[in-house]
Design a protein around this motif. Sequence first.
Motif, PDB file in Angstrom:
ATOM      1  N   SER A 131       5.348   3.202  -8.628  1.00  0.00           N
ATOM      2  CA  SER A 131       4.369   3.271  -9.711  1.00  0.00           C
ATOM      3  C   SER A 131       2.980   3.581  -9.200  1.00  0.00           C
ATOM      4  O   SER A 131       2.230   4.330  -9.814  1.00  0.00           O
ATOM      5  N   LEU A 132       2.609   3.006  -8.054  1.00  0.00           N
ATOM      6  CA  LEU A 132       1.262   3.160  -7.516  1.00  0.00           C
ATOM      7  C   LEU A 132       1.054   4.459  -6.771  1.00  0.00           C
ATOM      8  O   LEU A 132      -0.082   4.813  -6.474  1.00  0.00           O
ATOM      9  N   ALA A 133       2.106   5.148  -6.436  1.00  0.00           N
ATOM     10  CA  ALA A 133       1.980   6.388  -5.656  1.00  0.00           C
ATOM     11  C   ALA A 133       1.306   7.470  -6.471  1.00  0.00           C
ATOM     12  O   ALA A 133       1.398   7.505  -7.678  1.00  0.00           O
ATOM     13  N   LYS A 151      -0.266   0.830 -15.747  1.00  0.00           N
ATOM     14  CA  LYS A 151       0.767   1.728 -15.204  1.00  0.00           C
ATOM     15  C   LYS A 151       1.978   0.945 -14.722  1.00  0.00           C
ATOM     16  O   LYS A 151       3.128   1.330 -14.965  1.00  0.00           O
ATOM     17  N   LEU A 152       1.718  -0.165 -14.032  1.00  0.00           N
ATOM     18  CA  LEU A 152       2.824  -1.000 -13.566  1.00  0.00           C
ATOM     19  C   LEU A 152       3.656  -1.514 -14.730  1.00  0.00           C
ATOM     20  O   LEU A 152       4.897  -1.482 -14.700  1.00  0.00           O
ATOM     21  N   LEU A 153       2.990  -1.976 -15.777  1.00  0.00           N
ATOM     22  CA  LEU A 153       3.706  -2.499 -16.942  1.00  0.00           C
ATOM     23  C   LEU A 153       4.473  -1.394 -17.649  1.00  0.00           C
ATOM     24  O   LEU A 153       5.631  -1.579 -18.044  1.00  0.00           O
ATOM     25  N   ASN A 154       3.846  -0.230 -17.815  1.00  0.00           N
ATOM     26  CA  ASN A 154       4.507   0.887 -18.493  1.00  0.00           C
ATOM     27  C   ASN A 154       5.718   1.386 -17.726  1.00  0.00           C
ATOM     28  O   ASN A 154       6.678   1.892 -18.313  1.00  0.00           O
ATOM     29  N   ASP A 155       5.668   1.271 -16.388  1.00  0.00           N
ATOM     30  CA  ASP A 155       6.769   1.749 -15.560  1.00  0.00           C
ATOM     31  C   ASP A 155       7.872   0.713 -15.394  1.00  0.00           C
ATOM     32  O   ASP A 155       8.819   0.920 -14.629  1.00  0.00           O
ATOM     33  N   LEU A 213       0.829  -1.213   0.000  1.00  0.00           N
ATOM     34  CA  LEU A 213       0.000   0.000   0.000  1.00  0.00           C
ATOM     35  C   LEU A 213       0.857   1.254   0.000  1.00  0.00           C
ATOM     36  O   LEU A 213       1.826   1.362   0.771  1.00  0.00           O
ATOM     37  N   VAL A 214       0.484   2.207  -0.842  1.00  0.00           N
ATOM     38  CA  VAL A 214       1.129   3.516  -0.820  1.00  0.00           C
ATOM     39  C   VAL A 214       0.431   4.366   0.238  1.00  0.00           C
ATOM     40  O   VAL A 214      -0.590   3.977   0.809  1.00  0.00           O
ATOM     41  N   GLU A 215       0.967   5.544   0.492  1.00  0.00           N
ATOM     42  CA  GLU A 215       0.454   6.393   1.573  1.00  0.00           C
ATOM     43  C   GLU A 215      -1.009   6.768   1.371  1.00  0.00           C
ATOM     44  O   GLU A 215      -1.794   6.802   2.323  1.00  0.00           O
TER      45      GLU A 215
END
Length: 424
Positions: A422-424, A380-384, A307-309
């Motif tokens: 990536s998720l932030a 987004k995860l794949l692109n990053d 988990l991000v903030e």
Amino acid sequence: MNRNKNIIKDTALLESILSLQDATNNGNIDSTDAALIKATNMKNIDKFIKDNHRYSIFQRNDGRYQTRVGKSKQIMAPTREALNEKLIEHYSGKTETLATIYPEWIEFKGTQHSSKTVDRYKQFWNKHLEGTSFVQIPISELKAKDWAKFSTAMVGNQRMKKKCFKSVKSIVSQILDYAVVNDMRDNNFLSSCKDTKLNFMPEEKDRSNDCYTIAEKKRLLQFLKERIMGSKRDRRYAAAVILQLTTGIRVGELKALHWSDYYTESGSIYVHRSVVLRRASKDAPEKMVELSHTKGKQARANREIPLVEDAIEALAVLHEIAINQYDEEAVEKGDALVFCNEAGGYIDTNRYNRKIHRFCDEAGITDHTSHDSRRYVISKLLNDGVDAYTVQQLAGHLDFKTTEGYERDIKYSRDFSAIKSSLA
């Protein structure tokens, strides 16, 4: 009350019948009392019809019950009880609409088609028709111009593909056919109705455009973070959207999250359950059921997601709401749901998606759905450059090809910290 033209001898009894029907339908009484009240109400209905309905009621050769109201209008139903209910609707001034006929029609379809086909009908109804003003128009008053107006608004500027539109139109047409067969209207105008020129989405349009853009995600996330502060309305739903936007979990998995699945020490959630619609039997109504597995029914689809903030802040808001409104002991023990409705039960997906549509509108971005959050996170995860097999595990995909389909240009990296970045 808007009464019909027939002279009703006992309006007080009719009011009592309608009041008891509302109480049982709205779930304001427990199941034991509901059964007793229903039995009492059936006797009241029988008495009301005997005293007020002057036309004969008979059973047809096909087993259905039939009577008429007025000189020419006939009504039919599969059982005497169902016919009685239709008569009460008639005498109370209630009118049949696509929305009121749909449950009866979908039950009828269940006797003709596979559960897969029926589920597809339900999905199209829930997504495109339920809750619209079009399905609330009295069935006897529906005209081609109403469909033209509705279909133009539904398709909009390339918001829908032609194939999807045809499926929605087919459902409406089939319900109209059902209404004609059951003497609710004289014709099905869609059978000969030519659609106005509509601006359909090109079939070859890239599916990657169906998810949020990075700019849209940032704008919506900022809007939602402001919404969850203080005591503003819809904090619960805003926090849930943040959780989806930063984890990519399915909506069924979101519904099934318990507080015991939130690992505060590691700052992660464990996804291993899902909520789906199921029937206890063929004739039973659908209800939400929590399964001890995610989509695919295999343990390898279970996963822990960091988990991000923003996600942790959203969970803190949901925890505050749960403690203030529900059983504090259940929350602390971990048994309670993380994201639930006002009564502490499973959320309704359609209502959740309507909230998301409104959030998008208020944030000034393109309309999206709950699944678009998942599309965004995986893409987004794949692109990053997060490793595709890691993304497959985080997404809970059993088939690697499913993950690949989200983004063709995949860059590889085994840096686990890239996930949080990536998720932030």
